[in-house]
Design a protein around this motif. Structure first.
Motif, PDB file in Angstrom:
ATOM      1  N   GLY A  91      -2.379   1.023  40.167  1.00 54.90           N
ATOM      2  CA  GLY A  91      -2.145  -0.635  39.977  1.00 54.90           C
ATOM      3  C   GLY A  91      -2.502  -0.663  38.602  1.00 54.90           C
ATOM      4  O   GLY A  91      -2.773   0.060  37.679  1.00 54.90           O
ATOM      5  N   ARG A 121       3.743  -2.991  40.583  1.00 59.99           N
ATOM      6  CA  ARG A 121       2.657  -2.023  40.943  1.00 59.99           C
ATOM      7  C   ARG A 121       1.408  -3.146  41.473  1.00 59.99           C
ATOM      8  O   ARG A 121       1.554  -4.379  41.471  1.00 59.99           O
ATOM      9  CB  ARG A 121       2.012  -1.468  39.810  1.00 59.99           C
ATOM     10  CG  ARG A 121       3.123  -0.588  38.889  1.00 59.99           C
ATOM     11  CD  ARG A 121       3.706   0.385  39.827  1.00 59.99           C
ATOM     12  NE  ARG A 121       2.787   1.392  40.396  1.00 59.99           N
ATOM     13  CZ  ARG A 121       3.166   1.919  41.650  1.00 59.99           C
ATOM     14  NH1 ARG A 121       4.469   2.000  42.135  1.00 59.99           N
ATOM     15  NH2 ARG A 121       2.263   2.697  42.172  1.00 59.99           N
ATOM     16  N   ALA A 122       0.345  -2.521  41.928  1.00 55.21           N
ATOM     17  CA  ALA A 122      -0.687  -3.202  42.549  1.00 55.21           C
ATOM     18  C   ALA A 122      -1.328  -4.001  41.410  1.00 55.21           C
ATOM     19  O   ALA A 122      -1.602  -3.686  40.287  1.00 55.21           O
ATOM     20  CB  ALA A 122      -1.723  -2.524  43.227  1.00 55.21           C
ATOM     21  N   ARG A 124      -4.224  -5.383  39.834  1.00 56.40           N
ATOM     22  CA  ARG A 124      -5.847  -5.344  39.755  1.00 56.40           C
ATOM     23  C   ARG A 124      -6.442  -6.547  38.987  1.00 56.40           C
ATOM     24  O   ARG A 124      -7.767  -6.540  38.848  1.00 56.40           O
ATOM     25  CB  ARG A 124      -6.084  -4.051  39.220  1.00 56.40           C
ATOM     26  CG  ARG A 124      -5.554  -2.765  40.187  1.00 56.40           C
ATOM     27  CD  ARG A 124      -5.997  -1.551  39.463  1.00 56.40           C
ATOM     28  NE  ARG A 124      -7.392  -1.201  39.065  1.00 56.40           N
ATOM     29  CZ  ARG A 124      -8.154  -0.526  40.047  1.00 56.40           C
ATOM     30  NH1 ARG A 124      -7.651  -0.145  41.122  1.00 56.40           N
ATOM     31  NH2 ARG A 124      -9.370  -0.345  39.768  1.00 56.40           N
TER      32      ARG A 124
END
Length: 184
Positions: A91, A121-122, A124
């Protein structure tokens, strides 16, 4: 408007590479920094580098340069790592100083959202940390982690020119949005 772009670490910084040694973090960081500079110059902003392509520059020199230049923003570009072996950490995350001014938090939020939207993307999130480049600069400052060198999928992305371009466009878009909204 003066923007400092910092390709985090340096070409010879020990340990800043993927577990297989194929990717050095600075290669990703500097590729994205060069693209960000290109995109922001097209927007009419004055761009300066805090790093040097040929040697490692101490953090104190990077922050002193930005402060002496009286820059408006400091953007430090990185690739993340979790340990030294391959793992599932993944992420994107963006950091501001633990006692950051509001303009840094706004910039961090814009960068994070732009990267997540562009790169898929993840997320975070935006985090706070006591990193030297955030603490010792006197302007809005963020440190960006664009993916994990210790994750096989993300390490491949970090080496990919198309992903580097996605990251650079997203970062440039966020900086431009921040500039034009008046650094609120």
């Amino acid at each position: 408007m003066k923007i400092i772009i910092d390709a985090g670490h340096g070409p010879e910084t020990a340990g800043k590479r993927s577990p297989d040694g194929v990717l050095r973090e600075f290669h990703f960081n500097s590729a994205v920094a060069n693209l960000v500079k290109h995109y922001l110059i097209e927007e009419g902003l004055s761009i300066f580098f805090a790093h040097d392509e040929r040697k490692d520059v101490p953090l104190s020199e990077r922050t002193a340069y930005a402060n002496n230049l009286n820059a408006d923003a400091f953007i430090s570009i990185h690739a993340n790592a979790h340990g030294s072996d391959w793992n599932q950490a993944n992420g994107i995350e963006t950091y501001a100083y633990s006692a950051a001014r509001q303009e840094s938090l706004v910039l961090a939020a814009l960068v994070q959202q732009s990267l997540i939207t562009a790169c898929k993307r993840a997320d975070r999130g935006v985090k706070k940390a006591d990193f030297a480049v955030l603490r010792d600069t006197r302007m809005a400052a963020v440190l960006i982690e664009c993916g994990f060198m210790t994750n096989r999928e993300e390490a491949a992305l970090l080496r990919d020119k198309a992903y580097q371009q996605q990251c650079a466009k997203a970062i440039s878009f966020a900086i431009t949005a921040w500039v034009y909204q008046g650094k609120k």
